[in-house]
Design an enzyme around this catalytic site. Structure first.
Site, PDB file in Angstrom:
ATOM      1  N   LYS A  36     -37.267 -31.410  20.562  1.00 53.77           N
ATOM      2  CA  LYS A  36     -37.482 -32.060  19.257  1.00 53.77           C
ATOM      3  C   LYS A  36     -36.152 -32.586  18.706  1.00 53.77           C
ATOM      4  O   LYS A  36     -35.068 -32.224  19.195  1.00 53.77           O
ATOM      5  CB  LYS A  36     -38.077 -31.044  18.289  1.00 53.77           C
ATOM      6  CG  LYS A  36     -37.128 -29.895  17.966  1.00 53.77           C
ATOM      7  CD  LYS A  36     -37.812 -28.784  17.199  1.00 53.77           C
ATOM      8  CE  LYS A  36     -36.853 -27.649  16.931  1.00 53.77           C
ATOM      9  NZ  LYS A  36     -37.522 -26.455  16.421  1.00 53.77           N
ATOM     10  N   ARG A 132     -43.461 -20.087   6.524  1.00 56.97           N
ATOM     11  CA  ARG A 132     -43.416 -21.527   6.751  1.00 56.97           C
ATOM     12  C   ARG A 132     -44.839 -21.945   7.110  1.00 56.97           C
ATOM     13  O   ARG A 132     -45.715 -21.881   6.259  1.00 56.97           O
ATOM     14  CB  ARG A 132     -42.382 -21.850   7.853  1.00 56.97           C
ATOM     15  CG  ARG A 132     -41.995 -23.302   7.918  1.00 56.97           C
ATOM     16  CD  ARG A 132     -40.797 -23.556   8.826  1.00 56.97           C
ATOM     17  NE  ARG A 132     -41.036 -23.253  10.238  1.00 56.97           N
ATOM     18  CZ  ARG A 132     -40.142 -23.479  11.207  1.00 56.97           C
ATOM     19  NH1 ARG A 132     -38.968 -24.012  10.920  1.00 56.97           N
ATOM     20  NH2 ARG A 132     -40.417 -23.174  12.457  1.00 56.97           N
ATOM     21  N   TYR A 269      -7.990 -41.862   3.475  1.00 55.31           N
ATOM     22  CA  TYR A 269      -8.551 -41.928   2.116  1.00 55.31           C
ATOM     23  C   TYR A 269      -8.135 -40.719   1.302  1.00 55.31           C
ATOM     24  O   TYR A 269      -8.150 -39.581   1.807  1.00 55.31           O
ATOM     25  CB  TYR A 269     -10.081 -41.942   2.172  1.00 55.31           C
ATOM     26  CG  TYR A 269     -10.672 -43.240   2.639  1.00 55.31           C
ATOM     27  CD1 TYR A 269     -10.442 -44.427   1.942  1.00 55.31           C
ATOM     28  CD2 TYR A 269     -11.475 -43.283   3.768  1.00 55.31           C
ATOM     29  CE1 TYR A 269     -11.008 -45.626   2.373  1.00 55.31           C
ATOM     30  CE2 TYR A 269     -12.053 -44.471   4.204  1.00 55.31           C
ATOM     31  CZ  TYR A 269     -11.807 -45.643   3.492  1.00 55.31           C
ATOM     32  OH  TYR A 269     -12.363 -46.812   3.916  1.00 55.31           O
ATOM     33  N   MET A 317     -15.874 -43.269   7.721  1.00 54.44           N
ATOM     34  CA  MET A 317     -17.252 -43.514   8.150  1.00 54.44           C
ATOM     35  C   MET A 317     -17.329 -43.747   9.667  1.00 54.44           C
ATOM     36  O   MET A 317     -18.209 -43.198  10.335  1.00 54.44           O
ATOM     37  CB  MET A 317     -17.811 -44.711   7.385  1.00 54.44           C
ATOM     38  CG  MET A 317     -19.303 -44.861   7.503  1.00 54.44           C
ATOM     39  SD  MET A 317     -19.913 -46.253   6.559  1.00 54.44           S
ATOM     40  CE  MET A 317     -19.855 -45.635   4.893  1.00 54.44           C
TER      41      MET A 317
HETATM   42  C1  LIG Z   1     -37.272 -25.340  17.224  1.00 54.16           C
HETATM   43  C2  LIG Z   1     -38.285 -24.348  17.580  1.00 54.16           C
HETATM   44  C3  LIG Z   1     -38.100 -23.528  18.713  1.00 54.16           C
HETATM   45  C4  LIG Z   1     -36.829 -23.504  19.536  1.00 54.16           C
HETATM   46  O1  LIG Z   1     -35.876 -22.676  18.890  1.00 54.16           O
HETATM   47  P1  LIG Z   1     -34.459 -22.344  19.549  1.00 54.16           P
HETATM   48  O2  LIG Z   1     -33.877 -21.295  18.696  1.00 54.16           O
HETATM   49  O3  LIG Z   1     -33.689 -23.642  19.488  1.00 54.16           O
HETATM   50  O4  LIG Z   1     -34.707 -21.942  20.941  1.00 54.16           O
HETATM   51  C5  LIG Z   1     -39.151 -22.698  19.069  1.00 54.16           C
HETATM   52  N1  LIG Z   1     -40.295 -22.644  18.340  1.00 54.16           N
HETATM   53  C6  LIG Z   1     -40.475 -23.396  17.232  1.00 54.16           C
HETATM   54  C7  LIG Z   1     -41.748 -23.281  16.487  1.00 54.16           C
HETATM   55  C8  LIG Z   1     -39.481 -24.252  16.806  1.00 54.16           C
HETATM   56  O5  LIG Z   1     -39.673 -24.979  15.708  1.00 54.16           O
END
Ligand SMILES: *Cc1c(COP(=O)(O)O)cnc(C)c1O
Length: 377
Positions: A36, A132, A269, A317
């Protein structure tokens, strides 16, 4: 070589990390490569290709958009969608894919997905302590009851640990495991049997073999990074001293300008740095737009010709200034390592995280998608 900055991904490192995780699992447990968020900054499609070749069983993503990008290249590969899909009711044609495994929290979503033709796999999220996604207790029982009474389908059940990475003693995670077992029993009571069960991310996969169930979801450690120092220590103390991880990503740029300024000159800057001696400065074409944290201003180093060069003044930047006074042979065009190894020296995502008060996850994930990726074989 015209790139201002680029990332190199090591195929050997990702294969080694996946192999090490596979060795922790029973043969029936599926290994999900969590890619992701642009594969935590490593590049979605580039990392997908590496993880696919290295033998991952599924891709794990947050959004339907990510799943669709992957689907275009991998027509039948299993993809676990872990985030909510906003507007699901209007997107049934997009989610109608038998190899999408979609994690949902509410009966309404189960209803929509059950009616899709073909239907994706439907996994119900259980909230065991993260507050969550998902439900617990009476809300969960009501959800099972609705799903059952409407004759809807469930294929899996999942939860997520809240604080495995943050501690050495695992009381909270143990309670979450207990709650998850209860949720599984409750599902069975309602007649939902043979569900695909899963709970573990990287840290929990390393530390809780008893929670592997049917599938694990490995993100950060696929990239060769430890979820935390606590996790590394815990694993070491548990006797698994030979488990290692290899960082997959190196981040590079090159010198585009060099100058020498006299003693007492101000740099950048806000004139936040003043030289105390004549100083040779190299400019590199990377700044906070590219994902270099501005908190590294006057507070970080890059590697030039195997030597450490301090960041001078504020990160701009698209540019950063380095002190190369002591690196006499540095020239315009020389490669500079932002993250990774150069000869004897190394700068890790954990170094950046320590310098900027965050976690390695954020360091790599913040690298802009615009930074080109190369595969190092
Ligand atoms: C991002 C995520 C993972 C992976 O977590 P890591 O700590 O990066 O291995 C696993 N399960 C869910 C639901 C996640 O959102």
């Amino acid at each position: 070589m015209k790139d201002r900055t680029w990332i190199e991904l090591s195929r050997a490192a990702i294969s080694a990390n996946l192999k090490n995780f596979r060795a922790l699992l029973s043969p029936k447990t599926l290994l999900t490569a969590v890619i992701k968020s642009n594969a935590y900054g490593h590049g979605l499609l580039e990392t997908a290709e590496l993880a696919h070749k290295a033998g991952a069983d599924l891709f794990g993503v947050n959004s339907l958009e990510e799943a669709k990008l992957l689907r275009a290249k991998y027509p039948e590969f299993k993809i676990l969608i872990m985030g909510e899909v906003p507007g699901l009711a209007e997107r049934t044609s997009e989610v109608s894919d038998p190899n999408f495994w979609i994690i949902v929290s509410r009966t309404e979503e189960v209803r929509i997905l059950t009616n899709c033709k073909p239907s994706p796999q439907i996994h119900l999220k259980v909230d065991t302590g993260m507050a969550r996604l998902g439900f617990f207790g009476a809300d969960l029982e009501r959800t099972f009851s609705e799903i059952k009474s409407e004759g809807l389908r469930l294929d899996g059940i999942a939860t997520h640990f809240a604080s495995t990475e943050d501690v050495l003693e695992q009381k909270y995670s143990k309670e979450q495991m207990k709650s998850f077992s209860e949720a599984i029993l409750l599902a069975e009571k309602f007649g939902f049997k043979n569900l695909v069960k899963h709970a573990c991310a990287s840290a929990s996969t390393m530390l809780f073999p008893e929670a592997h169930y049917d599938l694990v979801r490995v993100g950060i450690s696929l990239y060769g990074l430890w979820p935390s120092l606590q996790t590394r220590l815990s694993l070491h103390l548990s006797g698994k001293k030979d488990f290692n991880l290899s960082p997959v990503l190196s981040w590079k740029t090159r010198i585009v300008h060099i100058k020498t300024v006299p003693e007492d000159s101000f740099v950048g800057y806000g004139s936040t740095y003043q030289t105390s001696a004549p100083t040779r400065i190299a400019v590199v074409p990377v700044g906070y737009y590219e994902g270099l944290d501005r908190k590294l201003s006057n507070n970080g180093v890059m590697l030039v010709k195997g030597k450490r060069a301090k960041i001078l003044g504020r990160i701009c930047m698209n540019m950063t200034m380095l002190d190369i006074t002591h690196i006499h042979d540095a020239e315009i065009g020389d490669v500079v390592t932002i993250l990774g190894k150069d000869r004897e020296e190394e700068i890790s995502a954990d170094d950046h995280a320590n310098w900027t008060y965050t976690i390695n996850y954020e360091v790599t994930t913040r690298i802009s998608e615009s930074v080109p990726k190369k595969i190092a074989e």
